[in-house]
Every structure is written in C-alpha cells, then in structure tokens.
Design an enzyme around this catalytic site. Structure first.
Site, PDB file in Angstrom:
ATOM      1  N   GLU A   1       0.838  -1.210   0.000  1.00  0.00           N
ATOM      2  CA  GLU A   1       0.000   0.000   0.000  1.00  0.00           C
ATOM      3  C   GLU A   1       0.867   1.252   0.000  1.00  0.00           C
ATOM      4  OE1 GLU A   1      -2.865  -0.809  -0.782  1.00  0.00           O
ATOM      5  OE2 GLU A   1      -2.741  -2.891  -0.112  1.00  0.00           O
TER       6      GLU A   1
ATOM      7  N   HIS B   1       2.211   1.961  -3.426  1.00  0.00           N
ATOM      8  CA  HIS B   1       1.201   2.533  -4.322  1.00  0.00           C
ATOM      9  C   HIS B   1       1.256   4.069  -4.308  1.00  0.00           C
ATOM     10  CE1 HIS B   1      -1.217  -0.540  -6.154  1.00  0.00           C
ATOM     11  NE2 HIS B   1      -1.698  -1.045  -5.039  1.00  0.00           N
TER      12      HIS B   1
HETATM   13  N1  TRP Z   1      -5.993  -1.423  -4.537  1.00  0.00           N
HETATM   14  C1  TRP Z   1      -6.048  -2.351  -3.438  1.00  0.00           C
HETATM   15  C2  TRP Z   1      -4.671  -2.992  -3.372  1.00  0.00           C
HETATM   16  O1  TRP Z   1      -4.330  -3.842  -4.114  1.00  0.00           O
HETATM   17  C3  TRP Z   1      -7.080  -3.397  -3.648  1.00  0.00           C
HETATM   18  C4  TRP Z   1      -8.422  -3.176  -3.017  1.00  0.00           C
HETATM   19  C5  TRP Z   1      -8.676  -2.933  -1.737  1.00  0.00           C
HETATM   20  C6  TRP Z   1      -9.680  -3.289  -3.620  1.00  0.00           C
HETATM   21  N2  TRP Z   1     -10.014  -2.893  -1.528  1.00  0.00           N
HETATM   22  C7  TRP Z   1     -10.644  -3.102  -2.662  1.00  0.00           C
HETATM   23  C8  TRP Z   1     -10.075  -3.521  -4.902  1.00  0.00           C
HETATM   24  C9  TRP Z   1     -11.983  -3.157  -2.933  1.00  0.00           C
HETATM   25  C10 TRP Z   1     -11.413  -3.583  -5.184  1.00  0.00           C
HETATM   26  C11 TRP Z   1     -12.369  -3.390  -4.214  1.00  0.00           C
HETATM   27  O2  TRP Z   1      -3.853  -2.581  -2.640  1.00  0.00           O
HETATM   28 ZN    ZN Z   2      -2.490  -2.954  -4.848  1.00  0.00          ZN
END
Ligand code: TRP
Ligand code: ZN
Length: 895
Positions: free
Chosen positions: A300, A303
C-alpha cells in the site's frame, strides 16, 4: 444489489471524459442512518472531445439538489446516471447535495459503518455510492473535505492529505477539515470517523523533511501495531534507497477496520487496512501473518508512487499499478530477508502462490489477459492474473534490461507521467526507451503479448550432447494453449535464465556458438519464436541443464529431465529455486504416476533417501527444508491433469505424506528436536524457518503415530499446543492434531476457542483450520455444516465468511468435491445468501467453480447443475452473474 442490465464494458471503447472536475469541496454530516453529503466542484469542459451532456455516476443515493453556478438546473436520472443536458461550455461550479445510508451498506463499498465507526472503500467504483461524480480514474481533482460528527462517538475524524482545521460545534458535534494537495482520482478518496487510538512515529527522509506516521486502531489493539509501524518505516526507507522515491506527504496514516473486502487500500495518505493485514502479536499472529503484514503494508505504501502519483487511465490498465506494486513489494520482502537463501525462500513462496491460484485461473472459465479486453463487473478483475502474473511481467522487464536498466526505466516513467493517468503501453515505452538496444527494446511489440494473451505458455526443452564435438544443443519450443475466448495465439517473449552443471554437480562455463570465449556461468536465453536452438560449445562433459532459474518467466516448463538429473539439481544447483523445483518435480512425478495409472502410490528409496538427505543437510536452511519436504498441493496436482478426480488426487497425496512420515520417522523426530527456538519470539527468516520445519516434523510425527496407534507424539503435540507462547507453534500443534484426526483434536479445539473467543482474527483461524482439515471420510464437510450454525459465524464479516467458505470450497478440494454433490449444494446456497449481503465477496466465493469442466463424473454434472441453479436466479448481482455465466459458457470451450 445492483439493478439494470449487466453491460459488457470494452477496453477499445475508451473515450476521454466530456468534462474534467478540477477541485472538489466535500462536506459530510455523518450519521449512520442518513449522512448528508454536499459536494462543490469546479468543472471544465474537455475541449478535446465533442460537446455533450454531463453524465455523473451515482448509486444508492438520495439526491436533494443540483446547482450550476449557484442556480438550479434541469437534470434527469437514468439508471445509475445523473444527466445534465445543458452544462455550460465555459468553466462552471457544480453543487450537489445528497444523502446515503452508511449503516445499511453491507457491501462494504462506498461509505459504511463497522464496529461503530464510519469507513470508506472507493476502489474501484465506490465513490459513486457516496455522491454523484465522474467516478473514473482519469478524472483527477484536488479534494478539500470537511467532516462533521458526534464528538463522543467519533472522536477521530480523518481524510486524505493535511489537517487544516478542527473545531467544536453545537450539540456535541465537532468538525475536522482536510486538504490533499495532490490531484487524485475519486477511487483514492477516503474518510474515517471513529473511536480510535494511534501509534505515532516521526521519520526524516533524505531531503531532511520530517513526516508523521500514524497507525490508527481500536483501543485494545494498540500493542498489535508495532510490527505494522516497523514495516511502514522500512518501506519508506527502501523506496527511497532502491528507486529514489520519497514520501511526499507531511502525514501518512494507516487505519485498521475489521469489516473489509480485501487486504488493504492505498487511499492517498490514508491507507485503510483489513485488521487481518495489520494487527499482529506473537500470541495471536503466526509467522506467515507477520510476513503477510509486512508485504501488504509495503504494497500500500508503494502505491503512493505506483498507483497514486501515476495512476490508471481506465480499469483495464489495473495491472499498471497492481502488477508493478506487487513486484515492488516482492522485491522489498526479498531485500528485507537479506541472505541469498532467505531471498530464495521468498521467491519460492511467491511462485508457489502463483501456481496455486493464477495458473488455474489462466486455464479456467475466468481466464483473462493481464490487461483484460472486457468486463461486466470490474470487481471481478482484481485477480491473481492482474496482480501476481502482472508482477511476473514486470519482473521479466527487469530480467531483460537488468536491474540498473529497470531502475532507469522507472525513473523515466515518473519523469514522463508524474501526475497523469496512463496505460500499460506508456509503462512499456518508458522501460524500453530508457534501454535502447536492449533485449526488451528490440522486441517490445512481441513482449507486450504478455498483456494481451491469456493462458500459461508451455515451454518444452530438450538437450543433446555431442561428446566428440563437445557441444550441447538446447532446443526450446513454446506452445500457447487456447483459453476461454482466445483460440489462437502468437509466440511470446520468454526469458529463460539458465546454467549447466556437470553430472557431478560442478558449474560449467557458458559459451554459445559464435562467441570467442565463455561468458559467465548463468545467462538469459530469450525464446521469442515457436522453436529455437541454442548451441553451447566447449562443453567438456554431458551436462544437466538448469533452466528457468528463479522462475524467470511464468510458464510451465517440461525439461524432460530424468529422476537422476533432477537429483543432481536437487543436490548441487547454484540456484536455490531450482533445487526446490527439483524436489517438487520428483514428488509430482510420483503422485501423477499413481493418479494416472490408478495404482497405489509407492515412494521409492531414491526419492525417500533424497528427502532424508535434504532433511539432514547441515548446509541447508530450515525454511528451505520445509519447502522442499512439503508436497505439491492438491490443486497444483490437479492442474497437471486433463480430467480431475479430486478424491483420487487426495488419496495419492495423503499416501505420499504417510510414507514420507513413516520412512523418515527418526529423522523427523531429530529435526523436531533440533529446530526448537529457545530465544524470544522474532518473526525473522531464521526463526520462522525453524518453526516451520518443526511444525512440519510434528505433523508428520502425529500423522505416523495416529496410523500406528502410538500415543506419544499426539500427547507431545497436545502439550506443545497448551504450552506454546506464540501462535505459530500453537496453531502448528493444533493443525497436526486436527489433520491427523487424532483424538486429542477435539479437546484442543475447544480449549483454543475458549482461550481466544475475544480475538476475532484468531477465531477466524479456528474456523479456517477446521474447514481446511485433511479430509477423512466426510468428517470435515460435516463439521463445516455444523460450524455454519455456530454463534460466532456470520456472512456479514468477510474474514469470517471466508474462514469457512473459501477454506472449504477453494482450499479443501477433497472435502468439497463429494460424489453426493452436497458440497456444490452448500456452495450454491451460500453464494446466493452472500450475494444479498456483499456481492463483491459473493463473486469471489462463486469462483470456486471456475474449473468445473475438467472434473471427472459424477462431479462434473453435479457442478454444472449447481452453477445453473445459481445462474437461474433473476436478481443476481453483476458480480455473481458474470462469474456463473462465464462458468457455464466454458462448457465445451478450450478450458
Ligand atoms: N488497490 C487495493 C490494493 O491492491 C485493492 C483493493 C482494496 C480493492 N479494496 C478493494 C479492490 C476493494 C477492489 C475493491 O492494494
Ligand atoms: Zn495494490
């Protein structure tokens, strides 16, 4: 539940938005039953596309008013859209007021309540469940957010960015105002309003700036946040050191919530975590939990650059951020593990996971490319293909251009695209352009087939040695099997990292025909045609090829090596990954032989002695031994077969475990004694390796004892279970009893529940362990049916729902696939129940049937019937509908 028809959304239909939203000023009057949202936006027409109406997304909202430049305006609502036909051509302000109902929101998408607090989840399309918006990732705005809520119930009010202001209001309410200076897509918006406490730490980045790090959790959980905080600090340091990417915010917050659909979410400056991916103490979390937390915290955080500073143009590009960020978190975990053998252990675990979940996906009903071409419900495409295979694709870039070249490519990517929403093509171009003339740049278009073609390529390798000429000719062929929706394929670019060993295990120098002298002892061959031949010269002795070292490409390799050759690799290969791979191939060959012929499995002395040697080898790490001595999973075995009888596979793997347990009994006992950790608990690679091997040894010893009627080892396991001071040992001992169906399993399970009934994450383990128990004549299934009625069980909490349902339907094939179809009946019933509560989660559980077409009868027909029964329900969510319809459509298809 969504209404309306399930339209197919296509990648090639992408058009830029007709309007941009540049700034948003949001005010929330938080109330669980009815929250009032006021949104004031600065909107600009996108001059690059033809003038058209302004169409905003909105779901499950109650619209109160719409003003343009302060005046009311006419609009209409159509399905999930709010349409304003007469939006001005020039810049204008748009004000929208609406309400939503957080406490009724069981989907955990949008604004919802959990444990008495408010939380949001906006990726992928949750923001439209909060207010009307252009809820697509290429619309990036600067957010200012005011939160107003009852101060006693919600003392902590958080949103993205920097805190501007706090104040007390009338009626016991208070407010907090936040501003995030970075333009961001709506999926990165977040708010939290709850009664939480935080662990804080300050960190100084290389530029000399100070930053505040906070981890927010419920009051009793603070002492379980130390590991997450340490992981966060290590991630920040690593990203600056490895990629030159610093923390760009004054304050970085992490929040834990117990109702959450996935692991965690990278909202700008305000990451929200499933408590299962955040909280750890030695008494409640296993070594595996500690390492998962480290990698998710890192994921995270990473990201923040790969995903947030540069985001996705549209959701088809999801792997742009997810594949790259998984690659980064895997690299981070390897660097944290530090020693070469601990790095190899990380790599082996990642590959094992890829093969267990992504390979089956790639040959089943849901097969899709890393960059999908279409979807009905984007939530269904947060998959192992987009994440884990996507990461392997990024790893191949690095293999083709080298580590330094890859770092230069990443630098160029940010120089070009910081602040933009871009595509996988933009990423590929940046890496290639930074490395002109490289093995990547010269075949970029062909390399990009990794994004377009689904399915796992098959590589066949055959070598022939010419003693007189001292040459070794290696012929590599690739075959790209048809997958759902993709009958024909083109050759892919497959980097094959390799070396040659003598039969005595010595490394041989590598000289390809045409080269003046040998170049090293390991190199990367690039297979980019259907068939290619590589001739090595000056090869003094018949070699054993070690191919696809470190798993250099996500393919299935058939190297045609004999047992004798595999044994050479197991003993001597310079590449630890391939040593492990040899151990797995030796086991797999034997298991497959038994399953294919229907004969009883017999482990021969060659194999058993090789395993004994691994167990006794003083040079090998405990962690490696545990991995080498763990047999391939039943799912992975199933992947090798055209027709799958889960019961036969289970019987063969079970028999292999029993023989391994019996034949090496004394060595298991010695290994158990030799790998007791006496020092204080640390989740380090060395300690966790020791505990892993001790746990495996104990489970072997209990398994063997249960068969022979011996009571000593079950007794010792029970004692260890009772006395353990950490969860890894306690759960290991409990699993040994439960999986061997030892008599002591019952009292141990009861005791475990009594001890931990107030620790939700441990209760999840208690359910999961029982649902994953090695199958023994239907006992596990019967137990799951009982546990569904347990007062602690609920479908409303995703962790709890998964602890029983995913464990049984996805991780325990022998308990799930029953000749009386009861497993499928349970699946259908629970998927439908779950769909009424949380469609996203229901879609996940529905995927247990992805590979039904390869099942033997009577499983196959019964599975089809159960899927058809779910598909026949008229009121399904898009999530479940897409999964079951694809499953039915895969009948008779390539899969
Ligand atoms: N972007 C998040 C990750 O990979 C993934 C994620 C978290 C997500 N909660 C979600 C994707 C709910 C779809 C729906 O770190
Ligand atoms: Zn991710």
């Amino acid at each position: 539940m969504r209404e309306g028809t399930a339209a197919l959304i296509r990648r090639e239909d992408y058009v830029a938005p007709a309007y941009w939203i540049r700034t948003v000023d949001l005010t929330f009057d938080l109330d669980p039953a009815k929250t009032l949202v006021t949104s004031k936006m600065k909107v600009e027409r996108n001059a690059a596309v033809p003038h058209g109406p302004l169409r905003l997304h909105g779901e499950e909202l109650n619209l109160l008013r719409v003003l343009i430049d302060g005046e009311s305006v006419s609009f209409r609502q159509e399905g999930h859209e709010l349409i304003i036909e007469s939006a001005p051509d020039a810049d204008f302000s748009l004000e929208i007021r609406n309400t939503c109902a957080p406490e009724k929101n069981t989907s955990l998408s949008g604004l919802y309540t959990s444990g008495g607090g408010f939380f949001t989840q906006c990726e992928a399309e949750g923001f439209r469940r909060i207010t009307y918006f252009l809820d697509r990732p290429d619309v990036m705005a600067v957010y200012t957010v005011t939160l107003r809520a009852d101060k006693a119930k919600y003392p902590v009010l958080l949103s993205n960015g920097n805190l501007l202001e706090t104040a007390d209001l009338d009626n016991g309410r208070h407010l907090a105002k936040w501003h995030d200076p970075f333009p961001k897509p709506s999926y990165l918006f977040a708010l939290v309003a709850a009664d939480l406490v935080s662990r804080e730490q300050r960190i100084r980045t290389r530029a000399g700036k100070d930053h505040l790090l906070q981890v927010y959790v419920r009051r009793g959980d603070l002492e379980k946040t130390e590991h997450a905080m340490n992981s966060l600090v290590a991630s920040i340091v690593w990203d600056e050191a490895r990629f030159g990417l610093p923390l760009d915010l004054e304050r970085f917050m992490v929040v834990g919530v117990s109702d959450f659909n996935m692991g965690a979410m990278e909202n700008k400056g305000l990451n929200i975590f499933n408590t299962s991916a955040l909280l750890a103490s030695p008494a409640t979390a296993t070594d595996a939990d500690f390492s998962r937390i480290e990698s998710i915290v890192a994921h995270e955080y990473f990201h923040n650059w790969t995903g947030n500073r540069v985001t996705c143009r549209d959701w088809f590009q999801l792997s742009l951020k997810e594949g790259l960020t998984v690659f980064r978190d895997q690299e981070f975990s390897m660097d944290m593990a530090a020693t070469p053998s601990a790095r190899a252990v990380c790599r082996i675990q990642d590959v094992r996971q890829l093969r267990a979940v992504q390979f089956p996906e790639d040959s089943g009903a849901m097969a899709h490319p890393v960059r999908p071409d279409s979807y009905v419900e984007i939530n269904n495409f947060y998959t192992p293909t987009v994440y884990e295979k996507g990461s392997e694709v990024v790893r191949m870039y690095q293999t083709l251009v080298g580590r330094k070249g890859f770092e230069a490519g990443i630098k160029l990517y940010f120089e070009r695209h910081d602040g933009q929403a871009v595509t996988c093509d933009d990423f590929a171009a940046a890496i290639a352009d930074a490395n002109p003339g490289s093995a990547l740049s010269t075949r970029l278009e062909a390399f990009k087939r990794w994004y377009a073609q689904s399915g796992t390529p098959r590589v066949q390798a055959r070598g022939s040695y010419d003693a007189a000429a001292q040459t070794f000719t290696l012929t590599l062929k690739q075959h790209n099997p048809a997958t759902a929706g993709q009958p024909g394929k083109l050759p892919q670019v497959i980097p094959v990292t390799m070396g040659l060993l003598s039969r005595e295990g010595q490394v041989l120098p590598l000289q390809l025909q045409g080269e003046a002298a040998p170049v090293g002892t390991e190199r990367v061959l690039v297979l980019d045609e259907a068939e290619q031949t590589f001739v090595f010269t000056g090869v003094a002795t018949e070699p054993v090829p070690s191919l696809l070292r470190g798993f250099s490409a996500p393919v299935v390799l058939d190297d045609g090596l004999s047992d004798a050759e595999l044994l050479v690799l197991l003993k001597h290969d310079a590449d630890a990954f391939n040593r492990w791979e040899a151990s797995q191939r030796l086991a797999l060959n034997r298991i497959l032989q038994a399953v294919r012929t229907g004969e009883a499995l017999v482990l021969d002395t060659d194999y058993l002695e090789a395993m004994r040697a691994v167990l006794r080898d003083p040079q090998l790490d405990a962690a490696f031994k545990e991995l080498a001595l763990t047999l391939p999973g039943e799912g992975y075995v199933a992947e090798q077969l055209d027709v799958v009888d889960p019961q036969e596979i289970h019987a063969a793997v079970e028999a292999a475990y029993q023989q391994l347990a019996a034949a090496l009994a004394d060595d298991w006992a010695a290994a158990y004694e030799a790998h007791q950790v006496k020092a204080g608990y640390e989740p380090s690679p060395v300690q966790s390796g020791q505990r892993a091997l001790a746990n495996l040894a104990l489970s072997m010893l209990v398994l063997h004892a249960t068969r022979t009627g011996d009571t000593v080892w079950p007794g010792r396991a029970y004692q260890r279970f009772k006395d353990a001071t950490n969860m890894t040992e306690r759960l290991g001992a409990l699993a040994a009893l439960v999986n061997a169906h030892a008599e002591l399993a019952e009292p141990a399970l009861q005791r475990f529940h009594a001890l931990f009934k107030h620790e939700a994450l441990v209760v999840d383990k208690w359910f999961a362990l029982q649902a994953r128990a090695s199958e023994d004549g239907g006992k596990t299934f019967a137990r799951v049916k009982q546990l569904l009625q347990h007062p602690d069980f609920t479908l409303k909490n995703p962790n709890r729902a998964r602890s029983l349902l995913a464990s049984l339907c996805m991780f325990n094939p022998a308990a799930f696939h029953r000749s009386d179809a009861a497993g499928y009946v349970l699946w259908a019933e629970q998927v439908l129940l779950l769909d009424g509560i949380n469609p996203q989660l229901a879609g996940r559980v529905a995927r247990a049937m992805d590979r039904w077409t390869v099942l033997a009868e009577p499983y196959r027909s019964a599975a089809r019937e159960a899927i058809a029964r779910v598909a026949a329900k008229p009121e399904l969510s898009n999530d479940v509908r897409e999964i079951v319809e694809r499953a039915l459509a895969s009948d008779g298809s390539a899969a």
